[in-house]
Design an enzyme around this catalytic site. Sequence first.
Site, PDB file in Angstrom:
ATOM      1  N   CYS A 106      -8.945  -2.906  -6.248  1.00 26.34           N
ATOM      2  CA  CYS A 106      -8.427  -2.581  -4.915  1.00 26.34           C
ATOM      3  C   CYS A 106      -8.738  -1.114  -4.616  1.00 26.34           C
ATOM      4  O   CYS A 106      -7.942  -0.213  -4.913  1.00 26.34           O
ATOM      5  CB  CYS A 106      -6.922  -2.842  -4.834  1.00 26.34           C
ATOM      6  N   GLU A 397       2.579 -14.200  12.202  1.00 26.65           N
ATOM      7  CA  GLU A 397       2.788 -15.307  11.274  1.00 26.65           C
ATOM      8  C   GLU A 397       1.806 -15.241  10.115  1.00 26.65           C
ATOM      9  O   GLU A 397       2.137 -15.598   8.979  1.00 26.65           O
ATOM     10  CB  GLU A 397       2.677 -16.633  12.019  1.00 26.65           C
TER      11      GLU A 397
END
Length: 427
Positions: A106, A397
């Site tokens: 990452c 969402e």
Amino acid sequence: FDGPCGICQHALTYRLCHLSHPPPVSPSGPVQVTKVNAEKERVSLRCMKALTSRGGVDAVSQQMASHPQYLESFLRTQHYILHMDGPLPLQYRHYIAIMAAAQHHCGYLVSLHSAQFLRVGGDPLWLQGLEAVPPRLQHLDQLNKVLAHQPWLTARSHIQALLKTGEQCWSLAELVQAVVLLAHCHSLSSFVFGSGTDADPVPLHIAPNGTPPGYCLCDAANGNVSAPPPLTTPSEHTTRRWVRAVGCGLYQTEYDIGQMIYSADPSRFITDPEFGYQEFARREEDHFQVFRVQDYSWEDHGFSLVNRLYSDIGHLLDDRFRSVTALPSSHGPDLKRAIWNYIHCMLGIRYDDYDYGEVNQLLEREMKLYIKSVACYPDATKIPLCPLPWAPLKPSERIHVNLLIMEARLQAELLYALRAITQYMIA
């Protein structure tokens, strides 16, 4: 928790909402509680929108800003483990964060914490790789690797090896904070890749706690201060020069507008690049037993242990878990439960009182592939990330799904690590 000014540190606190917009005094009751919660969310959202529009929050916070009450809980926890009182020095905390994020390559988090590591006085030579750090941090590599990819392998022997007597041993309090940091950054790496944040640069002018120096969240919400420089990528016409910190492998791109962007190579902090996630359910070894929540749960065991060994962190983590499961969803609570339990199942954790047939009923195959990619091997350099299905989903969402993945993974790692610590303590 309050920041040094009592209002506006890294986290958007409940204190902030009440000080800047105190709720009306009236008899308590369900209606009043609902009004206070709505007001609190409205003010938190206004604070985040103001800072986001002015470039005053990092890319991760911008992604989470559509769920302000959860973001408040997340930032409060992150600030506590990285900046507040604790047994580990600040340099160790950011270096452990680098080690954790590097397990999933990452780059966003590795670069972010490399920059913060230098800001708090860390030795630049440590950024050459694990071979350049004290043996205590090198010894943490095995636990870091196991928790990141195969947490069911976490055993009492890992804890015992770190706590053994000697000059380079860890104290129990230090190890607990390190475990929380590792789990936090592993799971945050999943969110970063799932939300596409890893493609964003890491600007230097953001303060270590995530907001511009001297920038008050309350003032930002009320529009009472001038805006800091926006966090936009400098244009191609902007003059820049590359600078390499001597001997540490951390690069800075410096622009003539005063902005510098860090980049660091995660691979230099990995000792076993071939170690990764394996299917727990397909393992042939019979000595890896399913972790049954009825025998060791967060509510009954993990919470009390971590809170006793690392003061107040249990409450902060518990608030995160409750906040993410309380977020409204058009798909209902059954779907959220299916996502959570599916992630835990892939990591070897089972609930005796749950019908796992609901997972297949509620989650489409594409959704399961996405969840598995983000939760188990988010490293985009190894397996391409399956796109999130359900095209009609609103952006908030989609973020909600990634938050559920992050928090379920966080709790799973903590359960395995805390159970191993418990086994060490009672042995």
